[in-house]
Structures are given as structure tokens and as C-alpha cells.
Design a protein around this motif. Structure first.
Motif, PDB file in Angstrom:
ATOM      1  N   PRO A  56       0.828  -1.213   0.000  1.00 19.10           N
ATOM      2  CA  PRO A  56       0.000   0.000   0.000  1.00 19.10           C
ATOM      3  C   PRO A  56       0.862   1.263   0.000  1.00 19.10           C
ATOM      4  O   PRO A  56       1.930   1.311   0.590  1.00 19.10           O
ATOM      5  CB  PRO A  56      -0.803  -0.120   1.307  1.00 19.10           C
ATOM      6  N   ALA A  57       0.382   2.295  -0.703  1.00 15.13           N
ATOM      7  CA  ALA A  57       1.082   3.580  -0.774  1.00 15.13           C
ATOM      8  C   ALA A  57       0.380   4.561   0.155  1.00 15.13           C
ATOM      9  O   ALA A  57      -0.848   4.681   0.131  1.00 15.13           O
ATOM     10  CB  ALA A  57       1.085   4.108  -2.210  1.00 15.13           C
ATOM     11  N   ASN A  58       1.153   5.265   0.985  1.00 13.64           N
ATOM     12  CA  ASN A  58       0.592   6.167   1.985  1.00 13.64           C
ATOM     13  C   ASN A  58       0.836   7.624   1.616  1.00 13.64           C
ATOM     14  O   ASN A  58       1.943   7.992   1.218  1.00 13.64           O
ATOM     15  CB  ASN A  58       1.198   5.888   3.366  1.00 13.64           C
ATOM     16  N   LEU A  59      -0.202   8.433   1.739  1.00 10.25           N
ATOM     17  CA  LEU A  59      -0.097   9.881   1.578  1.00 10.25           C
ATOM     18  C   LEU A  59      -0.012  10.500   2.972  1.00 10.25           C
ATOM     19  O   LEU A  59      -0.945  10.367   3.774  1.00 10.25           O
ATOM     20  CB  LEU A  59      -1.310  10.435   0.828  1.00 10.25           C
ATOM     21  N   ALA A  60       1.095  11.146   3.261  1.00 10.24           N
ATOM     22  CA  ALA A  60       1.305  11.697   4.600  1.00 10.24           C
ATOM     23  C   ALA A  60       0.394  12.900   4.852  1.00 10.24           C
ATOM     24  O   ALA A  60       0.032  13.626   3.930  1.00 10.24           O
ATOM     25  CB  ALA A  60       2.761  12.101   4.778  1.00 10.24           C
ATOM     26  N   THR A  61       0.021  13.087   6.109  1.00  8.62           N
ATOM     27  CA  THR A  61      -0.803  14.217   6.545  1.00  8.62           C
ATOM     28  C   THR A  61      -0.089  14.924   7.689  1.00  8.62           C
ATOM     29  O   THR A  61       0.427  14.271   8.593  1.00  8.62           O
ATOM     30  CB  THR A  61      -2.184  13.734   7.019  1.00  8.62           C
ATOM     31  N   GLN A  62      -0.052  16.235   7.664  1.00  8.13           N
ATOM     32  CA  GLN A  62       0.578  16.979   8.748  1.00  8.13           C
ATOM     33  C   GLN A  62      -0.195  16.771  10.055  1.00  8.13           C
ATOM     34  O   GLN A  62      -1.410  16.548  10.044  1.00  8.13           O
ATOM     35  CB  GLN A  62       0.639  18.465   8.407  1.00  8.13           C
ATOM     36  N   GLN A  63       0.537  16.885  11.178  1.00  6.39           N
ATOM     37  CA  GLN A  63      -0.081  16.646  12.482  1.00  6.39           C
ATOM     38  C   GLN A  63      -1.164  17.660  12.818  1.00  6.39           C
ATOM     39  O   GLN A  63      -1.971  17.431  13.718  1.00  6.39           O
ATOM     40  CB  GLN A  63       1.000  16.657  13.570  1.00  6.39           C
ATOM     41  N   THR A  64      -1.197  18.790  12.130  1.00  8.71           N
ATOM     42  CA  THR A  64      -2.211  19.816  12.405  1.00  8.71           C
ATOM     43  C   THR A  64      -3.379  19.749  11.434  1.00  8.71           C
ATOM     44  O   THR A  64      -4.195  20.666  11.407  1.00  8.71           O
ATOM     45  CB  THR A  64      -1.570  21.210  12.312  1.00  8.71           C
ATOM     46  N   GLN A  65      -3.475  18.687  10.634  1.00  3.89           N
ATOM     47  CA  GLN A  65      -4.506  18.615   9.596  1.00  3.89           C
ATOM     48  C   GLN A  65      -5.293  17.311   9.675  1.00  3.89           C
ATOM     49  O   GLN A  65      -4.827  16.309  10.218  1.00  3.89           O
ATOM     50  CB  GLN A  65      -3.874  18.744   8.207  1.00  3.89           C
ATOM     51  N   HIS A  66      -6.489  17.372   9.124  1.00  2.00           N
ATOM     52  CA  HIS A  66      -7.330  16.194   8.926  1.00  2.00           C
ATOM     53  C   HIS A  66      -7.303  15.819   7.448  1.00  2.00           C
ATOM     54  O   HIS A  66      -7.442  16.697   6.584  1.00  2.00           O
ATOM     55  CB  HIS A  66      -8.778  16.471   9.322  1.00  2.00           C
ATOM     56  N   ALA A  67      -7.173  14.559   7.142  1.00  2.00           N
ATOM     57  CA  ALA A  67      -7.333  14.069   5.774  1.00  2.00           C
ATOM     58  C   ALA A  67      -8.805  13.724   5.550  1.00  2.00           C
ATOM     59  O   ALA A  67      -9.495  13.269   6.470  1.00  2.00           O
ATOM     60  CB  ALA A  67      -6.468  12.844   5.537  1.00  2.00           C
ATOM     61  N   PHE A  68      -9.283  13.964   4.346  1.00  2.00           N
ATOM     62  CA  PHE A  68     -10.666  13.599   4.027  1.00  2.00           C
ATOM     63  C   PHE A  68     -10.734  13.098   2.589  1.00  2.00           C
ATOM     64  O   PHE A  68      -9.933  13.473   1.742  1.00  2.00           O
ATOM     65  CB  PHE A  68     -11.623  14.779   4.237  1.00  2.00           C
ATOM     66  N   PHE A  69     -11.679  12.210   2.329  1.00  2.00           N
ATOM     67  CA  PHE A  69     -11.852  11.696   0.966  1.00  2.00           C
ATOM     68  C   PHE A  69     -13.295  11.249   0.752  1.00  2.00           C
ATOM     69  O   PHE A  69     -14.039  10.995   1.697  1.00  2.00           O
ATOM     70  CB  PHE A  69     -10.876  10.542   0.668  1.00  2.00           C
ATOM     71  N   ARG A  70     -13.649  11.156  -0.521  1.00  2.00           N
ATOM     72  CA  ARG A  70     -15.017  10.792  -0.906  1.00  2.00           C
ATOM     73  C   ARG A  70     -14.954   9.933  -2.160  1.00  2.00           C
ATOM     74  O   ARG A  70     -14.238  10.242  -3.111  1.00  2.00           O
ATOM     75  CB  ARG A  70     -15.836  12.053  -1.170  1.00  2.00           C
ATOM     76  N   GLN A  71     -15.682   8.837  -2.154  1.00  2.00           N
ATOM     77  CA  GLN A  71     -15.706   7.935  -3.308  1.00  2.00           C
ATOM     78  C   GLN A  71     -16.626   8.500  -4.386  1.00  2.00           C
ATOM     79  O   GLN A  71     -17.768   8.869  -4.122  1.00  2.00           O
ATOM     80  CB  GLN A  71     -16.198   6.559  -2.871  1.00  2.00           C
ATOM     81  N   LEU A  72     -16.109   8.563  -5.615  1.00  2.00           N
ATOM     82  CA  LEU A  72     -16.891   9.077  -6.738  1.00  2.00           C
ATOM     83  C   LEU A  72     -17.435   7.958  -7.617  1.00  2.00           C
ATOM     84  O   LEU A  72     -18.522   8.087  -8.180  1.00  2.00           O
ATOM     85  CB  LEU A  72     -16.039  10.026  -7.589  1.00  2.00           C
ATOM     86  N   ALA A  73     -16.675   6.881  -7.772  1.00  2.00           N
ATOM     87  CA  ALA A  73     -17.080   5.764  -8.628  1.00  2.00           C
ATOM     88  C   ALA A  73     -17.786   4.690  -7.805  1.00  2.00           C
ATOM     89  O   ALA A  73     -17.494   4.504  -6.623  1.00  2.00           O
ATOM     90  CB  ALA A  73     -15.863   5.165  -9.331  1.00  2.00           C
ATOM     91  N   GLU A  74     -18.717   3.983  -8.431  1.00  2.00           N
ATOM     92  CA  GLU A  74     -19.437   2.937  -7.715  1.00  2.00           C
ATOM     93  C   GLU A  74     -18.524   1.768  -7.358  1.00  2.00           C
ATOM     94  O   GLU A  74     -18.614   1.207  -6.274  1.00  2.00           O
ATOM     95  CB  GLU A  74     -20.621   2.444  -8.566  1.00  2.00           C
ATOM     96  N   GLU A  75     -17.645   1.384  -8.281  1.00  2.00           N
ATOM     97  CA  GLU A  75     -16.738   0.265  -8.050  1.00  2.00           C
ATOM     98  C   GLU A  75     -15.314   0.695  -8.373  1.00  2.00           C
ATOM     99  O   GLU A  75     -14.790   0.411  -9.452  1.00  2.00           O
ATOM    100  CB  GLU A  75     -17.140  -0.945  -8.904  1.00  2.00           C
ATOM    101  N   PRO A  76     -14.648   1.405  -7.475  1.00  2.00           N
ATOM    102  CA  PRO A  76     -13.287   1.895  -7.766  1.00  2.00           C
ATOM    103  C   PRO A  76     -12.288   0.751  -7.886  1.00  2.00           C
ATOM    104  O   PRO A  76     -12.375  -0.242  -7.163  1.00  2.00           O
ATOM    105  CB  PRO A  76     -12.974   2.789  -6.557  1.00  2.00           C
ATOM    106  N   THR A  77     -11.347   0.903  -8.803  1.00  2.00           N
ATOM    107  CA  THR A  77     -10.288  -0.095  -8.969  1.00  2.00           C
ATOM    108  C   THR A  77      -9.135   0.162  -8.013  1.00  2.00           C
ATOM    109  O   THR A  77      -8.310  -0.714  -7.788  1.00  2.00           O
ATOM    110  CB  THR A  77      -9.761  -0.076 -10.413  1.00  2.00           C
ATOM    111  N   VAL A  78      -9.043   1.362  -7.470  1.00  2.00           N
ATOM    112  CA  VAL A  78      -8.062   1.710  -6.448  1.00  2.00           C
ATOM    113  C   VAL A  78      -8.826   1.953  -5.144  1.00  2.00           C
ATOM    114  O   VAL A  78      -9.813   2.686  -5.137  1.00  2.00           O
ATOM    115  CB  VAL A  78      -7.261   2.962  -6.846  1.00  2.00           C
ATOM    116  N   LEU A  79      -8.386   1.322  -4.069  1.00  2.00           N
ATOM    117  CA  LEU A  79      -9.047   1.482  -2.784  1.00  2.00           C
ATOM    118  C   LEU A  79      -8.363   2.582  -1.983  1.00  2.00           C
ATOM    119  O   LEU A  79      -7.140   2.696  -1.990  1.00  2.00           O
ATOM    120  CB  LEU A  79      -9.003   0.175  -1.990  1.00  2.00           C
TER     121      LEU A  79
END
Length: 338
Positions: free
Chosen positions: A192-215
Motif C-alpha cells: 500500500p502507498a501512503n499519503l502523509a498528513t501533517q499533524q495539524t490537519q485532517h485528511a478527508f476523501f469521498r468515493q466518486l465511482a461505484e466500483e473503484p479499482t483503487v481502494l
């Protein structure tokens, strides 16, 4: 009496409807792509981020911020219809710096560039917040990139703005705890590949595709999260996979043993053998729940592959196989054999 010519819209009706690209989304506000000549107004809404403000200003003035080709930068502006004042903006595009930082194989990097867009800027003047402009701008950006074939929209938000986190959840985003990054998984790369987040921030994401090929999940949390939830996420460093207690050596209990040491230290050496049993007990319950959930997901993925094979749709079959392969690798990393 005034006659109405068939097929012709009156001036009053046209003024009431607005154009297709800027119909009113709230009682007194329109949302539409930014136009050449509006770069300075957009930049003025981002006084605390001058570098992003200058990038957006130059892109707007160069006519490269309307997202017409479906993949590049899109800047939306919210205009008050009565005063013609710009009261908000939002921008999103392909996060090429993020993708480069992942250091993925070339084929995988190209896939991520066609998979994920990032929210690069979002600003609304305080008096316009009751118009619910934040969810509306985010939804317009999501609709645009969903139609363009993207699978995920992600971003980061400062922890000092709890009201913004509520708006993100309202817009269907999953929000992580502060400092917790995002994790990308695909059958194309084993780790798995990780996207780092600063300690003062929240990461957020939203699924756009019904069946994504990348999780996409939160770093350190391999389980699927509820959409629109703001979970409390444990520390990014996940514990090692659980081994069976009989096979564990007496000295192979790192951090959990340190917590149990104050109670067991005064005891004679003969009774210290109880420590390896007490330490994994706290892990076992949490790990067992993780293993059960992963098994459930693998079983569901097998059912999805069966349905895809029955349908005969090659695209569906390929996506289902990739999804199952990713989950099986995750199960293997946890020591799940069936």
C-alpha cells in the motif's frame, strides 16, 4: 393580451432560469466556473495562502481553470445575484505532487493520475455560510470529476476549523483524525502507498465511482469506513500481525509487555511466564475483530466476482478480480489463510 411565440423563451423567463452553467444553487447565489478577469477576486478570498492564491489567479487569467478537458484544474466561484459580489470559491485538480511523492511504478502513477483529484482551495465569506455554500461547491466539483471518470476526491483541512469538518461530513466525505494520512491500495502494486498528513490537519476523501479499482482508506486502518463518518482513528503505527500464543517466544512481546511489566516485575522468575499470555490478550480482541471484518470483505468480493462472471461484462470482471486480489493480499498480511 400578449401572444407567445412557440419555441421562444421570454426575456423574463430567461432571466429567471439563468444559463445552464450558472443556475442558482441557493436562494441568492450562483455557482459557476471562474472567468478570465476574476483571478484577483479569487485570490482575495485566500489571504492566508498566498502561494495557492497566486497559482489560481494566474491559471484563471490564462484561461486554464474551467476544467473543460475534464482532467485539469477547475475553479468554481459563488456569486451573489443581488450584489454581483464573489462570496466563495472552490478549486480541485489532479494532485501531481502527491502522486510523485508516492514513488509508485510508472504504470501505477499513471493510474492514480486518472483516479484521484484533490481539493486545493475552498473559501466562503462568513455571511454566506448559511447558504450552505461549502457542501454545494464540493458537490459541484465532485459531479464534474465523476463525469470525467475519476474515482476519488481527497484533501486536507486544518484542525482549527471544526465547523468545516461538519460541512465535509455533510457532503459525504470520510474524515480522519488529525495527523492520520490516506492509504491507496491496488492490485497493480503489492505494498500500500501512503499519503502523509501533517499533524495539524485532517485528511478527508469521498468515493466518486461505484466500483473503484483503487481502494482508499485511512492510514493504519485497513478496514472499509462508513461514508460520511468522522471516525476516531488509532495512531498510524499499526501493530504486527498476531501470532498464535504457543509459537510466541517468551521475549517476543515488545510494546504490550512493557505495559504489563510494572505488575509482573516484583514477582519471581517462575511466575513471569504469565506475561506473554496477558500481553497479547488486549491485542487478540482487536485483531480478531479485524480478521473477522477482512474475512467478511473477502467473502463479499468473491460474491461480487461470481456475479460479474455471470454478467459476462469484461470490465466488471476485471474490476472484481482486482478488488478480490487486493483483499486477499490484505488477508495474507494478517495471517488469514482462508
Amino acid at each position: 393580451m400578449t401572444a407567445t411565440v412557440p419555441g421562444v423563451i421570454s426575456t423574463k423567463t430567461r432571466r429567471r432560469q439563468g444559463s445552464a452553467g450558472q443556475r442558482p444553487v441557493a436562494s441568492s447565489v450562483w455557482i459557476r466556473p471562474a472567468r478570465v478577469g476574476e483571478g484577483r477576486q479569487v485570490a482575495a478570498l485566500l489571504p492566508n495562502d498566498p502561494s495557492t492564491a497566486e497559482l489560481l489567479r494566474s491559471s484563471i487569467e490564462a484561461d486554464r481553470a474551467d476544467g473543460t478537458n475534464g482532467t485539469e484544474l477547475l475553479v468554481l466561484v459563488a456569486i451573489d445575484r443581488k450584489s454581483e459580489r464573489m462570496v466563495g470559491m472552490g478549486a480541485a485538480g489532479v494532485p501531481r505532487q502527491w502522486i510523485a511523492a508516492l514513488k509508485l511504478p510508472q504504470q501505477a502513477a499513471r493510474l492514480v493520475a486518472r483516479t484521484m483529484v484533490a481539493v486545493g482551495a475552498l473559501s466562503v465569506v462568513p455571511e454566506a455560510l448559511p447558504q450552505k455554500l461549502i457542501p454545494r461547491v464540493l458537490n459541484r466539483l465532485a459531479d464534474h470529476y465523476r463525469d470525467a471518470g475519476f474515482q476519488w476526491m481527497a484533501g486536507h483541512c486544518a484542525t482549527g476549523a471544526p465547523g468545516w469538518l461538519d460541512h465535509l461530513v455533510e457532503s459525504g466525505f470520510t474524515v480522519g483524525d488529525k495527523g492520520v494520512g490516506m492509504r491507496l491500495q491496488s492490485a497493480l502494486w503489492p505494498i500500500p502507498a501512503n499519503l502523509a498528513t501533517q499533524q495539524t490537519q485532517h485528511a478527508f476523501f469521498r468515493q466518486l465511482a461505484e466500483e473503484p479499482t483503487v481502494l482508499m482508506t485511512l492510514q493504519g486502518v485497513p478496514l472499509q469506513l462508513r461514508d460520511g463518518a468522522a471516525p476516531t482513528v488509532p495512531a498510524p503505527a499499526a501493530p504486527a500481525p498476531v501470532e498464535q500464543p504457543p509459537a510466541a517466544a517468551p521475549e517476543a512481546t515488545p510494546e504490550p509487555a512493557a505495559k504489563a511489566a510494572p505488575k509482573a516485575a516484583p514477582k519471581p522468575a517462575a511466575k513471569s511466564a504469565a506475561k506473554p499470555k496477558a500481553a497479547p490478550a488486549e491485542q487478540t480482541e482487536e485483531q480478531a475483530d479485524t480478521i473477522r471484518t477482512v474475512r467478511r470483505r473477502v467473502s463479499a468480493a468473491k460474491g461480487r466476482l461470481t456475479r460479474a462472471l455471470d454478467s459476462g461484462d469484461e470490465d466488471r470482471i476485471a474490476a472484481a478480480r482486482a478488488h478480490l486480489a487486493t483483499l486477499e493480499k490484505q488477508a495474507a498480511s494478517l495471517g488469514i489463510t482462508n
